[in-house]
Write a protein that holds these residues in place. Structure first.
Motif, PDB file in Angstrom:
ATOM      1  N   GLY A  26      49.782  73.807  52.632  1.00  0.00           N
ATOM      2  CA  GLY A  26      50.011  74.133  51.225  1.00  0.00           C
ATOM      3  C   GLY A  26      50.464  72.929  50.424  1.00  0.00           C
ATOM      4  O   GLY A  26      50.018  72.714  49.290  1.00  0.00           O
ATOM      5  N   LEU A  27      51.353  72.130  51.023  1.00  0.00           N
ATOM      6  CA  LEU A  27      51.827  70.919  50.353  1.00  0.00           C
ATOM      7  C   LEU A  27      50.685  69.929  50.150  1.00  0.00           C
ATOM      8  O   LEU A  27      50.547  69.328  49.072  1.00  0.00           O
ATOM      9  N   LEU A  28      49.842  69.762  51.162  1.00  0.00           N
ATOM     10  CA  LEU A  28      48.693  68.859  51.027  1.00  0.00           C
ATOM     11  C   LEU A  28      47.700  69.363  49.981  1.00  0.00           C
ATOM     12  O   LEU A  28      47.101  68.565  49.257  1.00  0.00           O
ATOM     13  N   ALA A  79      38.673  72.829  51.769  1.00  0.00           N
ATOM     14  CA  ALA A  79      38.863  72.531  53.193  1.00  0.00           C
ATOM     15  C   ALA A  79      39.563  73.670  53.912  1.00  0.00           C
ATOM     16  O   ALA A  79      39.131  74.094  54.989  1.00  0.00           O
ATOM     17  N   ALA A  80      40.636  74.192  53.347  1.00  0.00           N
ATOM     18  CA  ALA A  80      41.383  75.270  54.009  1.00  0.00           C
ATOM     19  C   ALA A  80      40.562  76.552  54.137  1.00  0.00           C
ATOM     20  O   ALA A  80      40.547  77.168  55.209  1.00  0.00           O
ATOM     21  N   PRO A  81      39.842  77.013  53.090  1.00  0.00           N
ATOM     22  CA  PRO A  81      39.028  78.213  53.275  1.00  0.00           C
ATOM     23  C   PRO A  81      37.902  78.031  54.296  1.00  0.00           C
ATOM     24  O   PRO A  81      37.568  78.965  55.022  1.00  0.00           O
ATOM     25  N   ILE A  82      37.329  76.843  54.381  1.00  0.00           N
ATOM     26  CA  ILE A  82      36.271  76.605  55.376  1.00  0.00           C
ATOM     27  C   ILE A  82      36.836  76.684  56.778  1.00  0.00           C
ATOM     28  O   ILE A  82      36.249  77.298  57.671  1.00  0.00           O
ATOM     29  N   VAL A  83      38.008  76.087  56.996  1.00  0.00           N
ATOM     30  CA  VAL A  83      38.645  76.149  58.305  1.00  0.00           C
ATOM     31  C   VAL A  83      39.021  77.583  58.647  1.00  0.00           C
ATOM     32  O   VAL A  83      38.860  78.032  59.785  1.00  0.00           O
ATOM     33  N   ALA A  84      39.524  78.346  57.674  1.00  0.00           N
ATOM     34  CA  ALA A  84      39.864  79.741  57.918  1.00  0.00           C
ATOM     35  C   ALA A  84      38.627  80.564  58.232  1.00  0.00           C
ATOM     36  O   ALA A  84      38.675  81.474  59.066  1.00  0.00           O
TER      37      ALA A  84
END
Length: 91
Positions: A26-28, A79-84
């Motif tokens: 979240g911080l990134l 990036a985060a949604p793709i990883v999820a």
């Protein structure tokens, strides 16, 4: 498969990064968003300072800068949604 290989597979299968990893991601994400906004502001500032009217290609330089800023922002925000979506990869 030896005993050490079986133990390492079992440990890798049960890895859970926990709440600290979520906080760090979240911080990134916030830092990437702030960098994107800063990039748009800097590009706008450069557009206003460089008064090169009549010079061929002046608009392409600014549009290329904005394109790279927007591309980086989209890449960082997705990036985060793709990883999820991919789920646990079992590395």
């Amino acid at each position: 498969m030896t005993l050490d290989d079986a133990a390492s597979v079992h440990i890798a299968a049960t890895f859970d990064p926990g709440a600290d990893a979520d906080f760090l991601l979240g911080l990134l994400a916030w830092c990437a968003s702030a960098a994107g906004v800063g990039g748009v502001l800097v590009t706008g500032l450069l557009m206003s300072l460089q008064l090169r009217r009549g010079e061929p290609g002046e608009g392409a330089f600014h549009m290329r800068s904005l394109f790279f800023v927007f591309l980086g922002s989209v890449l960082a925000s997705t990036a985060a949604p793709i990883v999820a979506f991919l789920g646990p990869l079992g590395l």
